[in-house]
Enzyme design. Sequence first.
Site, PDB file in Angstrom:
ATOM      1  N   LYS A 112       0.278  -1.134   0.555  1.00  0.00           N
ATOM      2  CA  LYS A 112      -0.239   0.178  -0.246  1.00  0.00           C
ATOM      3  C   LYS A 112       0.837   1.133   0.150  1.00  0.00           C
ATOM      4  O   LYS A 112       1.161   1.906  -0.572  1.00  0.00           O
ATOM      5  CB  LYS A 112      -0.931  -0.200   0.860  1.00  0.00           C
ATOM      6  CG  LYS A 112      -2.048   1.550   1.557  1.00  0.00           C
ATOM      7  CD  LYS A 112      -2.937   0.583   2.234  1.00  0.00           C
ATOM      8  CE  LYS A 112      -3.614   0.995   3.946  1.00  0.00           C
ATOM      9  NZ  LYS A 112      -2.684   2.009   4.365  1.00  0.00           N
ATOM     10  N   GLY A 141      -5.438   7.799   5.728  1.00  0.00           N
ATOM     11  CA  GLY A 141      -4.879   8.790   6.162  1.00  0.00           C
ATOM     12  C   GLY A 141      -3.428   8.995   5.058  1.00  0.00           C
ATOM     13  O   GLY A 141      -2.669  10.371   5.076  1.00  0.00           O
ATOM     14  N   ARG A 191      -8.255  11.951  13.333  1.00  0.00           N
ATOM     15  CA  ARG A 191      -6.890  11.860  13.420  1.00  0.00           C
ATOM     16  C   ARG A 191      -6.455  13.090  13.211  1.00  0.00           C
ATOM     17  O   ARG A 191      -6.281  14.410  12.595  1.00  0.00           O
ATOM     18  CB  ARG A 191      -6.276  10.859  11.917  1.00  0.00           C
ATOM     19  CG  ARG A 191      -7.075   9.305  12.218  1.00  0.00           C
ATOM     20  CD  ARG A 191      -6.818   8.695  11.561  1.00  0.00           C
ATOM     21  NE  ARG A 191      -5.650   7.954  11.911  1.00  0.00           N
ATOM     22  CZ  ARG A 191      -4.147   7.573  11.055  1.00  0.00           C
ATOM     23  NH1 ARG A 191      -4.693   6.648   9.655  1.00  0.00           N
ATOM     24  NH2 ARG A 191      -3.419   6.924  10.788  1.00  0.00           N
ATOM     25  N   ASP A 234       2.111  -1.388  11.435  1.00  0.00           N
ATOM     26  CA  ASP A 234       0.538  -1.153  11.404  1.00  0.00           C
ATOM     27  C   ASP A 234       0.573  -2.889  11.787  1.00  0.00           C
ATOM     28  O   ASP A 234      -0.422  -3.318  11.411  1.00  0.00           O
ATOM     29  CB  ASP A 234       0.690  -1.516   9.825  1.00  0.00           C
ATOM     30  CG  ASP A 234       0.852  -0.324   9.353  1.00  0.00           C
ATOM     31  OD1 ASP A 234       0.183   0.747  10.412  1.00  0.00           O
ATOM     32  OD2 ASP A 234       0.622   0.537   8.165  1.00  0.00           O
ATOM     33  N   LYS A 273      -4.083   5.714  14.739  1.00  0.00           N
ATOM     34  CA  LYS A 273      -4.782   5.234  13.412  1.00  0.00           C
ATOM     35  C   LYS A 273      -6.334   4.880  13.446  1.00  0.00           C
ATOM     36  O   LYS A 273      -6.814   5.735  14.000  1.00  0.00           O
ATOM     37  CB  LYS A 273      -4.083   3.625  14.104  1.00  0.00           C
ATOM     38  CG  LYS A 273      -2.035   3.459  14.445  1.00  0.00           C
ATOM     39  CD  LYS A 273      -1.804   3.938  12.808  1.00  0.00           C
ATOM     40  CE  LYS A 273       0.358   3.485  13.262  1.00  0.00           C
ATOM     41  NZ  LYS A 273       0.374   4.860  11.770  1.00  0.00           N
TER      42      LYS A 273
END
Length: 451
Positions: free
Chosen positions: A28, A101, A129, A327, A354
């Site tokens: 990603k 994000g 966020r 992550d 997150k």
Amino acid sequence: MAPDPLPHPFVLRASGPLRGDIRVPGDKSISHRALMLGALAVGRTRVEGLLEGEDVMRTAAALSAMGAAITRTGPERFDIDGVGVGGLLQPEGALDMGNSGTSTRLLMGLVAAHDLVATFTGDASLSRRPMARVATPLKLMGADIALAPGDRLPLTVRGLAPALPIRYRLPVASAQVKSAVLLAGLNAAGTTTVIETVPTRDHSERMLAAFGAAVRIEELADGSRAIAVDGPAELRPQTIPVPGDPSSAAFPLVAALIVPGSRVTIRNVGLNPTRDGLVRVLEAMGARIARLNPRRVGGEPVADLAVEASALAAVEVAPEIAPSMIDEFPALFVACALAQGRSRLSGLEELRVKESDRLAVMAEGLRAAGARVEERADGLDIEGTGGAPLPGGARIDPRLDHRIAMSFALLSLACRAPLVIADRRPIATSFPDFLDLMQALGAELQPAEDG
Ligand code: S3P
């Protein structure tokens, strides 16, 4: 891209070992960066293996709205006709960032150094966020940024072209903030330098160099790293093969470890040393993971991982390793819940900001499934079962967080009564094929009752 109006609750269970050979989708982080640098190059960039998840498609849509021509030429293959550094155009409407994000923060960096005004909006998770961490350095570079109360979305960036070069020490270990400043630096009048105390993922630096930007990396006397880029830069188009995403591989990897008798090969896993923390920690816990066919894909180290179900021992993770697996903690927490002994995971404050507050949401869900967990301000203590299944039987709301949904889908494989995951939609942001791949390995997927 109309979002599915229905949450489609589901359960995943395992009635036997997981077996098979799978390939994880494109990384990603690298996919976002390939689109962005392609949009800023002069000429046609080709990307192969791009992640076709919702987050990356948000980046593509925003870049198209600012003048880049992005064409899908086949499955996971895209051509990008770039507009050149400084050449992005005024978008007509707001840029809808969905849940992403990375799209938001990196594109803020691009806009900050262009002569245009862009408004960024997002879903309920993204709108909670913190954005000051990116706005602060970009304002120093001359951008005018208006944030919603609490320094959140929606926000509007009015860029300055050329931007003012800065030398900036990151107050939080964040590859997104580092990348936003470096991307703005491409159109600054001089050298922009970012200093990081703890190494974070370095895909931006690697790819900027591949596109021909003048990037210099220097170790400072105090052990921190200074990354400098000269502006205004001219980027040459590239062909970029995207390696598989280690953050997606984390889920079938942990599944294979915790379902007795499993043997799974996961092909094409990116093992950049700024991303491979989970594999290293699992190995320290006793996981049997063989790294086969080590090679380089698009300048990144890649291998196939052959994984066998393993008896895991509890672990203590040093805070310095956190950015290299930031992550992957939700998946690691699941592994810890089934390990022998008490694991202590610390230095993880960033997990609270997150896609959800991952410390609170994981602690709550693990407890609901019957695990013994203590939540601290900066981490979790998890008492493992030593491999025995947990009671399970709970309903989990993933709170718009893909990695929470996938982590509890994994945990369900090791529960006596399966967990109901109340909403499958978030999974599509990063790993649209997740449930298909888990079924290919032998897990059983069933729809669950609404409500
Ligand atoms: C990312 C950096 C990390 C990570 C995110 C992707 C990136 O965020 O959590 O999923 O592509 O740069 P932070 O920079 O906030 O740590």
